[in-house]
Structures are given as structure tokens and as C-alpha cells.
Motif scaffolding. Sequence first.
Motif, short mmCIF file in Angstrom:
data_model
loop_
_atom_site.label_atom_id
_atom_site.label_comp_id
_atom_site.label_asym_id
_atom_site.label_seq_id
_atom_site.Cartn_x
_atom_site.Cartn_y
_atom_site.Cartn_z
N PRO A 128 -2.67 2.52 -0.07
CA PRO A 128 -1.23 2.34 -0.05
C PRO A 128 -0.79 1.50 1.13
O PRO A 128 -1.54 1.34 2.09
CB PRO A 128 -0.67 3.77 0.05
N SER A 129 0.43 1.01 1.08
CA SER A 129 0.95 0.13 2.12
C SER A 129 2.30 0.63 2.60
O SER A 129 3.32 0.03 2.36
CB SER A 129 1.08 -1.29 1.58
N LEU A 130 2.30 1.78 3.27
CA LEU A 130 3.55 2.36 3.76
C LEU A 130 3.86 1.87 5.16
O LEU A 130 3.01 1.92 6.04
CB LEU A 130 3.47 3.89 3.76
N SER A 131 5.11 1.41 5.37
CA SER A 131 5.53 1.02 6.71
C SER A 131 5.56 2.26 7.58
O SER A 131 5.79 3.36 7.10
CB SER A 131 6.91 0.37 6.66
N VAL A 132 5.31 2.07 8.88
CA VAL A 132 5.14 3.22 9.77
C VAL A 132 6.05 3.08 10.97
O VAL A 132 6.25 2.01 11.49
CB VAL A 132 3.67 3.29 10.25
N ALA A 133 6.58 4.19 11.44
CA ALA A 133 7.30 4.28 12.71
C ALA A 133 6.99 5.63 13.32
O ALA A 133 6.50 6.54 12.64
CB ALA A 133 8.79 4.10 12.53
N SER A 134 7.26 5.79 14.61
CA SER A 134 6.96 7.05 15.26
C SER A 134 7.97 8.11 14.90
O SER A 134 9.02 7.88 14.41
CB SER A 134 6.95 6.86 16.77
#
Length: 157
Positions: free
Chosen positions: A151-157
Motif C-alpha cells: 500500500p501507499s499511505l501518506s504518513v505523518a507523526s
Amino acid sequence: MPMTFSTTIAAYAVGRRANMEEWNTITRTNSGATAIPFGVPVVPGSGAHTCVILTATAQNILGITEASAVQPHVGDNHAQYENVPICESGVIGVLLGADVTEGAQARFNLANSTWTAAAQSATVATIPGAQFAEAGTNGSVGVVRYRRPVPSLSVAS
């Protein structure tokens, strides 16, 4: 008479492939009311085969928008209901919102729709499979090498 060539033509532009490395492009329709700029990550829209610009973290990224070589545009974006070419893999020009170094993880600033190497935050999303192919300066056209993972999920903290 010998041919002469301009020395001021840019090597690439926002939304254009920077070279002919292996690439793949898919097409979706802009289903949002807002135009989608060239060189930004997009996610699935609400309908089948549609897309909208990335607006938050933890969204499935389809790829980075390309400029269309055959479709006329007003400005540097894809209007609502236009076909949007999306780079799933390749090297593409993007607008930089900060100085970046070659090889750094490419991140997208959700607040101003530019690319950065800044740390993840609520407004800066890590784009899986994206890294800067060259060093670049704030406000200039930079180069991102993108290979869409699944999968290609955008990430943030």
C-alpha cells in the motif's frame, strides 16, 4: 549554416518527466471542485476512476500528477472533470517549498502544496516511494524519483 540551440531552456518543468528512465502513467478524472496542480500527489476521489489532491495524512496515494502534453490547459493545473495523468513510477519535476538534498526522503507540504525534506508533522506528509533525485532550492523546480509501493499511505507523526 550551423544550428544554434538556446542555453536557457529548462531541463524539465513541474509535472514533466525529467528523463526517460522507466516510467508508468495512469489516468483518472479530477472529481473535486478544486483544480489539481501539476506535480502533486493525488488520492482516489469519491467515484470510480477519479482522483483529488492529497489533503491529509493516511490516504492512499495514486501517484504524482503530470502535465498533459496533448490537452490544453488554463494555468498549471487540471480543472474539475479533466483527465489527470498520474505518474506511478518515474522521475518528475515538482515545486520545492524548501532546500532539499539528493537522496532525501520526499515529503509533501499539505499547507502550501510544495515538496520538502522537512520532518513529518500534521501538515507535512511523507510520501512512500518518493525521494529527491537531485538537490534543489526553495521556490525552484526540483526532481522527485517516485516508485509507488502498495500500500501507499501518506504518513505523518
